[in-house]
Write an enzyme that holds these catalytic residues in place. Structure first.
Site, short mmCIF file in Angstrom:
data_model
loop_
_atom_site.label_atom_id
_atom_site.label_comp_id
_atom_site.label_asym_id
_atom_site.label_seq_id
_atom_site.Cartn_x
_atom_site.Cartn_y
_atom_site.Cartn_z
N GLU A 168 -120.97 -74.36 -66.17
CA GLU A 168 -121.88 -75.43 -66.54
C GLU A 168 -121.12 -76.73 -66.52
O GLU A 168 -120.06 -76.78 -67.15
CB GLU A 168 -122.47 -75.17 -67.93
CG GLU A 168 -123.42 -73.99 -67.92
CD GLU A 168 -124.09 -73.73 -69.27
OE1 GLU A 168 -123.87 -74.51 -70.21
OE2 GLU A 168 -124.81 -72.74 -69.37
N ARG A 188 -126.68 -67.00 -72.52
CA ARG A 188 -125.45 -67.52 -71.93
C ARG A 188 -125.37 -67.06 -70.47
O ARG A 188 -125.72 -65.91 -70.15
CB ARG A 188 -124.22 -66.99 -72.68
CG ARG A 188 -123.94 -67.66 -74.01
CD ARG A 188 -123.52 -69.12 -73.85
NE ARG A 188 -123.20 -69.75 -75.12
CZ ARG A 188 -124.07 -70.43 -75.87
NH1 ARG A 188 -125.33 -70.57 -75.50
NH2 ARG A 188 -123.68 -70.99 -77.01
N HIS A 192 -129.08 -76.29 -69.53
CA HIS A 192 -128.77 -75.85 -70.90
C HIS A 192 -129.41 -76.78 -71.95
O HIS A 192 -128.70 -77.44 -72.72
CB HIS A 192 -127.24 -75.78 -71.10
CG HIS A 192 -126.85 -74.86 -72.23
ND1 HIS A 192 -125.67 -74.14 -72.24
CD2 HIS A 192 -127.47 -74.55 -73.40
CE1 HIS A 192 -125.59 -73.43 -73.35
NE2 HIS A 192 -126.67 -73.66 -74.07
C1 DGY Z 1 -126.17 -72.79 -78.92
O1 DGY Z 1 -126.32 -73.38 -79.99
O2 DGY Z 1 -125.37 -71.88 -78.79
C2 DGY Z 1 -127.03 -73.20 -77.77
O3 DGY Z 1 -126.66 -72.62 -76.58
C3 DGY Z 1 -127.05 -74.71 -77.62
O4 DGY Z 1 -127.79 -75.19 -78.63
#
Ligand code: DGY
Length: 331
Positions: free
Chosen positions: A277, A248, A296
């Protein structure tokens, strides 16, 4: 006759095609749902607040903030929340717990896809592939030159993992055949079972920074890990090190990262996640040649997104029936 349970569902279409998850919901005969039918933009907040009124369940993705405002808008019928993500930093867990709302999420099914993308991003960053294709396309490719576009190789390197879980192990398993010399990891506590799979040594956060030639961030975003990758960490890293983040964006202090990259404190960074984002195209990180930024996409393979959607749908249906979910967060 029991009424069909009312459910709100945020994007579960893929480029116009229904996912497996959507088909499961449609064919279940258990729920009647309102679908946000666009893969291009997240459901506008105002509309979501309207649509969730009175629902029994909600399927969401990571772009939806599930907080007090949304839970108030949904009202007391809401019993199950199913997020199509392994990350859950978009959920107000305390609020959900307080209201007795059960929460499903989608770990495991995306591990391979995320690990694969992490390796791709690592190699792209360390071997400077974006710069290289740019040079080739724009006339920068002159004669063969000894040190032109040189990068850093995995062979003989130390790879550090911040936050060792399923994904960290899967990344290390894929990197091992590149002849990595040593895997190290830092976490809140040693994880001997996982570490033994990849023969990784537990080290302090400081040692992780100092020793890693490649540092891959795999920890969840929590109040404890927020901006844990900051000036302090970057200043201890080697000038030749590559920093990779597919967890993240919030775990990184981006101003400090910019400073570390632009002053040569570290050699490069590959980011699949940022704050915010999307990262505005005017963001200073985009000006740096040694920073590779992806939008992402770590779990973005057709197979994985379909599996995530199916798991999210099944978690929801099981939760609404009062049965154990396949993957449920312990609140
Ligand atoms: C999640 O699932 O948390 C990822 O960041 C996106 O698939």
């Amino acid at each position: 006759l029991r009424r069909l349970q009312q459910v709100a569902v945020t994007p579960l279409n893929m480029a116009g095609d229904p996912t497996r998850g959507l088909k499961i919901l449609r064919e279940s005969g258990q729920v009647q749902f309102e679908l946000w039918d666009s893969d291009d933009v997240p459901v506008p907040r105002k509309e979501l607040l309207q649509k969730v009124k009175g629902v029994d369940g909600l399927v969401c993705v990571l772009t939806e903030k599930i907080d007090t405002e949304l839970l108030d808008a949904a009202g007391p019928n809401l019993k199950v929340l199913s997020t199509m993500s392994v990350g859950f930093d978009h959920l107000s867990l305390e609020e959900l717990k307080k209201r007795g709302i059960r929460v499903g999420y989608t770990p495991d099914v995306l591990t391979d896809s995320v690990a694969e993308l992490t390796v791709a991003l690592l190699l792209t960053t360390s071997r400077r592939l974006i710069e290289a294709t740019h040079e080739a396309k724009t006339g920068g490719w002159g004669t063969w030159r000894t040190l032109w576009l040189c990068g850093h190789e995995l062979a003989g390197s130390t790879v550090g993992i911040l936050g060792l879980g399923r994904i960290g192990v899967a990344i290390a398993e894929r990197l091992a055949p590149f002849k990595v010399k040593k895997f190290i990891y830092a976490d809140v506590a040693p994880r001997p079972e996982l570490a033994s799979v990849i023969n990784a040594e537990y080290v302090s956060f400081d040692e992780l920074a100092k020793q890693s030639d490649f540092l891959s961030v795999c920890c969840a975003l929590t109040p404890e890990t927020k901006e844990i990758c900051n000036k302090d960490l970057f200043s201890k890293m080697k000038n030749t090190s590559i920093f990779i983040n597919t967890s993240r964006g919030g775990v990184v202090n981006q101003e400090d990262l910019y400073e570390a990259l632009s002053t040569g404190q570290i050699a490069g960074a590959g980011l699949d996640v940022t704050v915010p984002e999307p990262l505005p195209t005017s963001h200073p990180l985009f000006t740096l040649k040694n920073c590779v930024i992806l939008p992402h996409i770590a779990s973005a393979s057709y197979a994985t997104r379909n599996n995530m959607s199916a798991l999210a749908a099944n978690n929801l249906l099981l939760g609404l029936r009062g049965e154990p979910m396949i993957k449920e967060l312990k609140l």
